[in-house]
Design a protein around this motif. Structure first.
Motif, PDB file in Angstrom:
ATOM      1  N   ASP A   1      -9.155   6.828   8.201  1.00 25.33           N
ATOM      2  CA  ASP A   1      -7.833   6.965   7.569  1.00 25.33           C
ATOM      3  C   ASP A   1      -7.790   8.313   6.858  1.00 25.33           C
ATOM      4  OD1 ASP A   1      -7.560   4.263   8.170  1.00 25.33           O
ATOM      5  OD2 ASP A   1      -7.747   3.583   6.102  1.00 25.33           O
TER       6      ASP A   1
ATOM      7  N   PHE B   1      -5.014   6.902  -5.983  1.00 25.96           N
ATOM      8  CA  PHE B   1      -3.761   6.677  -5.241  1.00 25.96           C
ATOM      9  C   PHE B   1      -3.508   5.205  -4.930  1.00 25.96           C
ATOM     10  CE2 PHE B   1      -7.230   7.571  -2.259  1.00 25.96           C
ATOM     11  CZ  PHE B   1      -7.202   6.441  -1.464  1.00 25.96           C
TER      12      PHE B   1
ATOM     13  N   GLN C   1     -11.862  -5.306   1.718  1.00 31.32           N
ATOM     14  CA  GLN C   1     -11.319  -3.977   1.403  1.00 31.32           C
ATOM     15  C   GLN C   1     -12.411  -2.933   1.571  1.00 31.32           C
ATOM     16  OE1 GLN C   1      -8.343  -3.037   0.959  1.00 31.32           O
ATOM     17  NE2 GLN C   1      -7.433  -5.057   0.899  1.00 31.32           N
ATOM     18  N   ASN C   2     -13.606  -3.287   1.107  1.00 32.27           N
ATOM     19  CA  ASN C   2     -14.775  -2.403   1.232  1.00 32.27           C
ATOM     20  C   ASN C   2     -15.958  -3.280   1.610  1.00 32.27           C
ATOM     21  OD1 ASN C   2     -13.316  -0.157  -0.040  1.00 32.27           O
ATOM     22  ND2 ASN C   2     -13.491  -1.456  -1.848  1.00 32.27           N
TER      23      ASN C   2
ATOM     24  N   ARG D   1     -12.637   9.484  -5.237  1.00 26.54           N
ATOM     25  CA  ARG D   1     -13.292   8.736  -4.168  1.00 26.54           C
ATOM     26  C   ARG D   1     -14.792   8.559  -4.412  1.00 26.54           C
ATOM     27  NH1 ARG D   1     -10.883   5.499  -0.670  1.00 26.54           N
ATOM     28  NH2 ARG D   1     -12.126   6.148   1.119  1.00 26.54           N
TER      29      ARG D   1
ATOM     30  N   GLN E   1     -10.080   9.986   3.950  1.00 24.37           N
ATOM     31  CA  GLN E   1      -8.867  10.264   3.137  1.00 24.37           C
ATOM     32  C   GLN E   1      -8.544  11.748   3.048  1.00 24.37           C
ATOM     33  OE1 GLN E   1      -7.432   7.643   2.997  1.00 24.37           O
ATOM     34  NE2 GLN E   1      -8.715   5.954   2.331  1.00 24.37           N
TER      35      GLN E   1
ATOM     36  N   SER F   1       2.086   8.252  -0.793  1.00 26.03           N
ATOM     37  CA  SER F   1       3.227   7.566  -1.381  1.00 26.03           C
ATOM     38  C   SER F   1       2.811   7.096  -2.780  1.00 26.03           C
ATOM     39  CB  SER F   1       3.561   6.401  -0.434  1.00 26.03           C
ATOM     40  OG  SER F   1       4.155   5.340  -1.080  1.00 26.03           O
TER      41      SER F   1
ATOM     42  N   ARG G   1       2.220   5.047  -5.996  1.00 26.61           N
ATOM     43  CA  ARG G   1       2.272   3.607  -6.213  1.00 26.61           C
ATOM     44  C   ARG G   1       2.239   3.297  -7.703  1.00 26.61           C
ATOM     45  NH1 ARG G   1       4.821   2.460  -3.918  1.00 26.61           N
ATOM     46  NH2 ARG G   1       4.512   0.300  -3.382  1.00 26.61           N
TER      47      ARG G   1
ATOM     48  N   PHE H   1      -1.615   8.729   6.926  1.00 21.75           N
ATOM     49  CA  PHE H   1      -0.572   8.257   5.997  1.00 21.75           C
ATOM     50  C   PHE H   1      -0.044   9.435   5.203  1.00 21.75           C
ATOM     51  CE2 PHE H   1      -3.716   4.841   6.467  1.00 21.75           C
ATOM     52  CZ  PHE H   1      -2.906   3.785   6.873  1.00 21.75           C
TER      53      PHE H   1
ATOM     54  N   VAL I   1       0.824  -1.208   0.000  1.00 21.09           N
ATOM     55  CA  VAL I   1       0.000   0.000   0.000  1.00 21.09           C
ATOM     56  C   VAL I   1       0.860   1.261   0.000  1.00 21.09           C
ATOM     57  CG1 VAL I   1      -1.604   1.330   1.427  1.00 21.09           C
ATOM     58  CG2 VAL I   1      -2.073  -1.035   0.904  1.00 21.09           C
TER      59      VAL I   1
HETATM   60  N1  SAM Z   1     -10.487   0.331   1.042  1.00 22.04           N
HETATM   61  C1  SAM Z   1     -10.315   1.315   2.042  1.00 22.04           C
HETATM   62  C2  SAM Z   1     -10.700   2.677   1.486  1.00 22.04           C
HETATM   63  O1  SAM Z   1     -10.210   3.049   0.440  1.00 22.04           O
HETATM   64  O2  SAM Z   1     -11.488   3.402   2.107  1.00 22.04           O
HETATM   65  C3  SAM Z   1      -8.905   1.343   2.620  1.00 22.04           C
HETATM   66  C4  SAM Z   1      -7.904   0.261   2.267  1.00 22.04           C
HETATM   67  S1  SAM Z   1      -6.137   0.665   2.203  1.00 22.04           S
HETATM   68  C5  SAM Z   1      -5.510  -0.925   2.244  1.00 22.04           C
HETATM   69  C6  SAM Z   1      -5.733   1.304   3.795  1.00 22.04           C
HETATM   70  C7  SAM Z   1      -5.336   2.762   3.788  1.00 22.04           C
HETATM   71  O3  SAM Z   1      -4.041   2.943   3.253  1.00 22.04           O
HETATM   72  C8  SAM Z   1      -6.205   3.677   2.959  1.00 22.04           C
HETATM   73  O4  SAM Z   1      -7.409   3.984   3.595  1.00 22.04           O
HETATM   74  C9  SAM Z   1      -5.329   4.887   2.762  1.00 22.04           C
HETATM   75  O5  SAM Z   1      -5.524   5.836   3.781  1.00 22.04           O
HETATM   76  C10 SAM Z   1      -3.918   4.295   2.827  1.00 22.04           C
HETATM   77  N2  SAM Z   1      -3.306   4.334   1.492  1.00 22.04           N
HETATM   78  C11 SAM Z   1      -3.661   3.626   0.412  1.00 22.04           C
HETATM   79  N3  SAM Z   1      -2.885   3.962  -0.648  1.00 22.04           N
HETATM   80  C12 SAM Z   1      -2.008   4.889  -0.218  1.00 22.04           C
HETATM   81  C13 SAM Z   1      -0.967   5.625  -0.829  1.00 22.04           C
HETATM   82  N4  SAM Z   1      -0.681   5.490  -2.111  1.00 22.04           N
HETATM   83  N5  SAM Z   1      -0.264   6.484  -0.057  1.00 22.04           N
HETATM   84  C14 SAM Z   1      -0.553   6.640   1.247  1.00 22.04           C
HETATM   85  N6  SAM Z   1      -1.531   5.984   1.875  1.00 22.04           N
HETATM   86  C15 SAM Z   1      -2.263   5.119   1.163  1.00 22.04           C
END
Ligand code: SAM
Length: 453
Positions: free
Chosen positions: A318, A167, A205-206, A292, A280, A352, A354, A349, A50
């Motif tokens: 998050d 993201f 995940q959701n 989103r 987010q 970052s 990806r 977070f 992630v």
């Molecule tokens: N599916 C959930 C959602 O999108 O609401 C969250 C799943 S994700 C595995 C867990 C968290 O990692 C996300 O909610 C987000 O805050 C963070 N995350 C995911 N991609 C990221 C990225 N590219 N950079 C920083 N944080 C990230």
């Protein structure tokens, strides 16, 4: 001699649960678990992608394990390193190039391929890999012996993701969204209850997107078209048919979080008072750039539903700071959202980039120092809010599942409240797995302290 395996898990609860599944498959092959990588014939790293930092960890961990392994064991010629999970899915065969010690690579839907891949290596193939993604992935059964917590069990209800937030790498590493058949979920929960589990966490995940893709697993016994039920209906079924005393679920996606979920939570005493709803960002501009699919107003509407429930429901979330193009004004919107919601806890977070995600090509990136500055500012705000949220429980009796010794003191036990907070309390007659009442006496930054009543 019996072969031993060691699994190390990085990342989210889904990964923890995947490791349980892998352990089940390996036990089925006659392997025995080991808590020490140096004693293992098979070392499995279950990985997270992630954020970039998490992804890089795999290679440094393999080197560290090799360095720390005592000489004799180090010479073991047949010790295998396997990489599974999101990094395995995304990097695939490139892992072999980056780290010559790795001989097995298993993608997120390939845990069930352990037997055939191990057999290939046993037959003399230098490397074996399975990173296939299927629309109809199997939901593996898991033997109770492999569950990491003796009284709390995870149950997968959905896998994968169709959201494609700009993201997020998850749709690329975990594939398309699939829901497991309601009957299989209810049966698993009932079986866990009969085996003595007191709490289950429904995972995805959701989770709120449950059933929406109309795509049950290949072995979805009840998975006929037309059998689809909503997440709220699933919650009600698990609550009434499983006998489990405490039911939690994570993660919720704001767009698919419907009002009837809150209604069902109010109606069933065994649905616990906790919702994890990642926002987010608090800025509409950034939410749009993140793709989103909801606005701040939509998000707040869901928060209002949760806050107006009969139950006192804890909300966690998050936030990503430093998304490309995030201005000071955007960040201030996030600060104000966090203050408005009053989260019980928050994962923050730093953005970052990806691989393969649209946002990775956005050029207006926020400097690293700015991300850190925003992270610290938000963290400071959240710490104050959190302490207030925890302090409001002081003086109340809360229900606690006794789970083990406190990390800090051998004189204390620890457990989780229904609202998923860690609580410590002086050891008492209660046994692990008991559900007891504890009076909260003190709020600490990340936990509560109390006394058994
Ligand atoms: N599916 C959930 C959602 O999108 O609401 C969250 C799943 S994700 C595995 C867990 C968290 O990692 C996300 O909610 C987000 O805050 C963070 N995350 C995911 N991609 C990221 C990225 N590219 N950079 C920083 N944080 C990230």
């Amino acid at each position: 001699m019996t072969r031993k395996f060691y699994i190390e898990t990085h990342g989210c609860q889904m990964n923890v649960h995947d490791s349980e599944k892998a352990a089940s498959v390996l036990q089925g092959l006659g392997y025995e678990p080991s808590t020490e990588p140096s004693a293992a014939d098979l070392v499995v790293l279950n990985t997270c992608m992630v954020r970039e930092k998490a992804a890089r960890k795999v290679y440094s961990r393999i080197n560290e394990i090799k360095r720390r392994t005592p000489d004799a064991a180090h010479q073991k010629r047949d010790r295998l390193f396997a990489v599974m999970g999101c990094v395995a899915q995304a990097e695939a065969a490139r892992i072999f190039d980056k780290c010559s010690d790795v001989r097995l690579v298993l993608g997120t839907q390939s845990i069930g391929s352990f037997p055939s891949l191990l057999e290939q290596v046993d037959q003399g193939f230098p490397r074996a890999i399975d990173v296939r993604l299927s629309k109809h992935a199997d939901f593996l059964d898991i033997s109770p012996a492999e569950r990491t917590r003796p009284h709390v069990a995870f149950i997968t209800i959905t896998e994968g993701c169709n959201k494609f937030c700009s993201f997020c790498i998850v749709p690329f590493t975990r594939g398309r969204e699939r829901s497991r058949s309601p009957q299989t979920i209810v049966d698993e929960a009932r079986g866990l209850c009969q085996a003595g589990y007191r709490e289950v966490h429904l995972l995805g995940q959701n989770v709120n997107s449950y059933g929406l893709s109309g795509n049950y697993g290949a072995r979805g016994e009840a998975g006929q078209r037309g059998d689809e039920i909503t997440f709220a209906e699933l919650l009600a079924r698990v609550a009434t048919e499983s006998g489990i005393e405490r039911i939690k679920y994570t993660t919720s996606y704001p767009r698919d979080f419907t009002r009837d979920i809150v209604k069902v939570m109010d109606e069933h005493p065994n649905l616990c008072e906790w919702v994890h709803l990642p926002a987010q960002s608090g800025s509409d501009r950034i939410l749009r750039a993140m793709r989103r699919g909801y606005s701040r107003k939509d998000y707040n509407e869901r928060i209002d539903w949760i806050k107006s429930a009969k139950k006192d429901i804890s909300i966690t979330g998050d936030i990503i700071v430093g998304f490309p193009g995030e201005t000071e004004d955007d960040f201030n919107e996030t600060l104000s959202l966090v203050a408005e919601v009053g989260y019980d806890s928050l994962y923050i977070f730093k953005y970052s980039p990806r691989p393969r995600t649209p946002a990775a090509s956005y050029t207006d990136s926020v400097p690293e120092e700015k991300k850190t500055e925003r992270f610290l500012k938000l963290d400071e705000l959240q710490s104050r809010i959190q302490l207030e949220r925890y302090a409001r429980l002081v003086g109340r009796d809360v229900e606690v599942l006794v789970e083990g010794l406190s990390i800090r003191s051998d004189n204390d036990h620890m457990g989780h409240t229904r609202c998923n907070k860690v609580i410590n309390f002086p050891k008492c007659d209660s046994k692990m797995g008991d559900i007891i009442r504890v009076k909260v006496e003190e709020a600490r930054p990340h936990s509560l302290y109390g006394r058994v009543v």
